[in-house]
Design a protein around this motif. Sequence first.
Motif, PDB file in Angstrom:
ATOM      1  N   LYS A 233       0.846  -1.208   0.000  1.00 53.43           N
ATOM      2  CA  LYS A 233       0.000   0.000   0.000  1.00 53.43           C
ATOM      3  C   LYS A 233       0.877   1.252   0.000  1.00 53.43           C
ATOM      4  O   LYS A 233       0.532   2.260  -0.609  1.00 53.43           O
ATOM      5  CB  LYS A 233      -0.940  -0.014   1.213  1.00 53.43           C
ATOM      6  N   ASN A 234       2.014   1.182   0.692  1.00 53.07           N
ATOM      7  CA  ASN A 234       2.924   2.325   0.681  1.00 53.07           C
ATOM      8  C   ASN A 234       3.642   2.485  -0.642  1.00 53.07           C
ATOM      9  O   ASN A 234       3.979   3.583  -1.050  1.00 53.07           O
ATOM     10  CB  ASN A 234       3.960   2.187   1.803  1.00 53.07           C
ATOM     11  N   VAL A 237       1.640   4.169  -4.880  1.00 53.59           N
ATOM     12  CA  VAL A 237       1.506   5.346  -5.731  1.00 53.59           C
ATOM     13  C   VAL A 237       2.392   5.280  -6.984  1.00 53.59           C
ATOM     14  O   VAL A 237       1.884   5.403  -8.093  1.00 53.59           O
ATOM     15  CB  VAL A 237       1.738   6.637  -4.913  1.00 53.59           C
ATOM     16  N   TYR A 304      -5.062   7.727  -6.393  1.00 54.72           N
ATOM     17  CA  TYR A 304      -3.988   8.080  -5.451  1.00 54.72           C
ATOM     18  C   TYR A 304      -4.555   8.377  -4.066  1.00 54.72           C
ATOM     19  O   TYR A 304      -4.026   7.942  -3.054  1.00 54.72           O
ATOM     20  CB  TYR A 304      -3.254   9.341  -5.919  1.00 54.72           C
ATOM     21  N   ILE A 307      -5.300   5.403  -2.033  1.00 58.44           N
ATOM     22  CA  ILE A 307      -4.160   4.625  -1.560  1.00 58.44           C
ATOM     23  C   ILE A 307      -3.446   5.331  -0.420  1.00 58.44           C
ATOM     24  O   ILE A 307      -3.134   4.739   0.601  1.00 58.44           O
ATOM     25  CB  ILE A 307      -3.160   4.394  -2.713  1.00 58.44           C
ATOM     26  N   ASP A 308      -3.179   6.599  -0.594  1.00 53.57           N
ATOM     27  CA  ASP A 308      -2.333   7.299   0.364  1.00 53.57           C
ATOM     28  C   ASP A 308      -3.083   8.459   1.015  1.00 53.57           C
ATOM     29  O   ASP A 308      -3.383   9.450   0.362  1.00 53.57           O
ATOM     30  CB  ASP A 308      -1.079   7.819  -0.345  1.00 53.57           C
ATOM     31  N   ARG A 310      -2.127  10.683   2.849  1.00 52.62           N
ATOM     32  CA  ARG A 310      -1.407  11.961   2.956  1.00 52.62           C
ATOM     33  C   ARG A 310      -1.633  12.828   1.725  1.00 52.62           C
ATOM     34  O   ARG A 310      -1.365  14.023   1.754  1.00 52.62           O
ATOM     35  CB  ARG A 310       0.098  11.707   3.126  1.00 52.62           C
TER      36      ARG A 310
ATOM     37  N   ASN B 113       2.953   3.169  10.378  1.00 52.73           N
ATOM     38  CA  ASN B 113       2.687   3.074   8.945  1.00 52.73           C
ATOM     39  C   ASN B 113       1.786   4.234   8.502  1.00 52.73           C
ATOM     40  O   ASN B 113       0.672   4.385   8.994  1.00 52.73           O
ATOM     41  CB  ASN B 113       2.011   1.735   8.635  1.00 52.73           C
ATOM     42  N   VAL B 115      -0.012   4.851   5.941  1.00 50.62           N
ATOM     43  CA  VAL B 115      -1.236   4.671   5.162  1.00 50.62           C
ATOM     44  C   VAL B 115      -2.355   3.975   5.943  1.00 50.62           C
ATOM     45  O   VAL B 115      -3.422   3.721   5.392  1.00 50.62           O
ATOM     46  CB  VAL B 115      -0.987   3.909   3.839  1.00 50.62           C
ATOM     47  N   TYR B 160      -4.724   9.411  10.983  1.00 51.47           N
ATOM     48  CA  TYR B 160      -3.508   8.846  10.389  1.00 51.47           C
ATOM     49  C   TYR B 160      -2.312   9.423  11.145  1.00 51.47           C
ATOM     50  O   TYR B 160      -2.406  10.512  11.722  1.00 51.47           O
ATOM     51  CB  TYR B 160      -3.436   9.204   8.908  1.00 51.47           C
TER      52      TYR B 160
END
Lengths: 313, 335
Positions: A233-234, A237, A304, A307-308, A310, B113, B115, B160
């Motif tokens: 998962k990390n 991207v 995107y 998935i992430d 951030r 982590n 995510v 998160y």
Amino acid sequence: MALYVLRRLVSTIAVMAMVGIFIFLLLRLAPGDPAAIIAGDTATPEMIANIREKLGLNEPLPVQFAHWAHSILSGNLGISIFTGRPVLELISQRLEPTISLAILTMILSVTIGVTFGILAAWRAGGLVDRTLTALATLGFSVPVFVVGFFLIYFFAIRTRWLPVQGYQPIDHGFGPWLVQLILPTMTLALVYVALIARMTRASMLEVLSEDYMRTAAAKGVSSYSMLFHHALKNAGVPILTVIGLSFAYLISGVVITETVFNIPGVGRLVVDAINNRDYPVIQGVLILASGMYVLINLAVDLAYTLIDPRIRY
Amino acid sequence: MQMQKLAGNDVLLDVRDLETHFYGEESVTRALGGISFQVRSGETLGVVGESGCGKSVTALSILRLLPKLTARTVGGEIRFHGRDLLKLSPREMRQIRGNRIAMIFQEPMTSLNPVYTVGHQIAEAVQIHTKASRSDAMAKAREMLRLVRIADPERRVNNYPHEMSGGMRQRAMIAMALACSPELLIADEPTTALDVTIQAQILRLIVDLKEHTGTAVMFITHDLGVVAETCQRVIVMYAGRIAEQASVTDLFARPAHPYTQGLMRSVPDRRHGRQRRLPEIPGIVPSLREPIVGCSFAPRCPFAIGICREKTPTLRDIGPGHAAACFRAEEVMGG
Ligand SMILES: Nc1ncnc2c1ncn2[C@@H]1O[C@H](COP(=O)(O)OP(=O)(O)O)[C@@H](O)[C@H]1O
Ligand SMILES: [Mg+2]
């Protein structure tokens, strides 16, 4: 988020407009008289004038563009000069083989590429990793048609395991359809498997050395879950980016593969259209292809954010 | 050599002659040169020493989390409840990690982590080691966040890591580590990367939770001041070996190894509010790539004599529950 999607849609429309202008100008700005180019070397002046009238080439450029854009937006891609049939009809007749090939190729490339990349990163320097490097070098350096002919020779001519060329529509049965597509799919997929696997490997290697992977191990997470959840998962991207790009570039690979395997798809249609200087057909295919390209990019950008966490817009 | 007195029934972790090497291109780094110590149920054992002396490698060796390709534990035993962890299958080892022995790390900013939500990461530990359902595990995550004094756990559980401060992330790490009520918590410099004010809060939290849960703690730090506040017993490490081992009271009252004395002289006075600095003992830490002849501290030691450069001192008892690896320990202690 909703605002982002909206903004992204607006910019997608803007990009498509630019692409439209470009495709439109492709014909009008080509050196020489487009009508004469279309008519060919042996044309009489009346024939040229006739074509000029038919294409509306006597009007000023902006007016021509307005007409052209209007008809495209209302779903009319024009009339083929060579066959006299609507371009949309020509394309849709050829769409099934092309889409079948593209989708099968992507499924194969993504599953094999990502799995291969993960395993190579997991045991970096090991057997899988070295096989991958060799395969990737092969995939990048050998042209599609060479791979195609090699596979045909080996799996069709020598062993007779698979058909040499051609296409079976899916409504004649799933089995025959799939069997016909195995070799073309393998041919086309090789380079994307290599591309996706290399990117997955690089991206996973980076993630595997992160502190949070050690934290996961310290928690008792299994190797499988470490790789396929915590790390993938990390690493997602960049992998997604390369998958999106692969899918977009697939369009050019499809043309060659369809020629090699004699598949009556859109790729063959374009090749024929170029040979016949059938500009409306070329334009129609370009518009649909670039539309696909832009839509894939949009889908990737939106993915995107899934998935992430951030990534926020 | 070993303190027999400690080998009672309440020994939780018994490390014997642990040797871990790193394999480089052309050289082997002997990061741990055979260390032996014990952790008893419910106690807090401090592990101190300058940076690079092998504290983290000790912790990672115990949980078998060393990098697979470059590091190997080549000798010794790590007995947990009498069973040698080095002999367990990977699967058996996973059942220990995060369940019976948990660990928290130095870098709260990168150890979670990015995510997954904090709640997900805590719940994952619970789900791996118990039969708890997803919703029960999330409830446990909220409970743990409350336990580590994170305000508004109902909301924070869905955060998160990047939505939290460093101090809060370290609290979340602690919550995750304690979620399955481990018998041993290994804390590897859990406050080093934090602001001074946050450091004190996290230390307080660990001490309180330890009392609340009865978990034994192996507290790794380079700061003797922290040891004095949190631990019952201490081992002092130098160049991959144990230099001295004692109760906190004995260590501060009668340090028996010149290295310990050096460390003590460089503990900063907190009342002046200065940022803590690495201990300053003259000289440099020896390279672990070549075998060391004699005592590894001899080149920096004000007490060093001829024998120190020829023979390697072993850890020997110099009082009840007090051992030092120094030929002149009695003189060092006396003077
Ligand atoms: N990943 C690594 N690769 C090679 N050598 C390492 C690695 N980690 C640690 N070492 C060696 O082990 C020694 C002890 O390191 P470490 O346990 O991390 O020290 P610290 O006491 O500061 O935690 C270091 O001096 C270094 O030589
Ligand atoms: Mg360390």
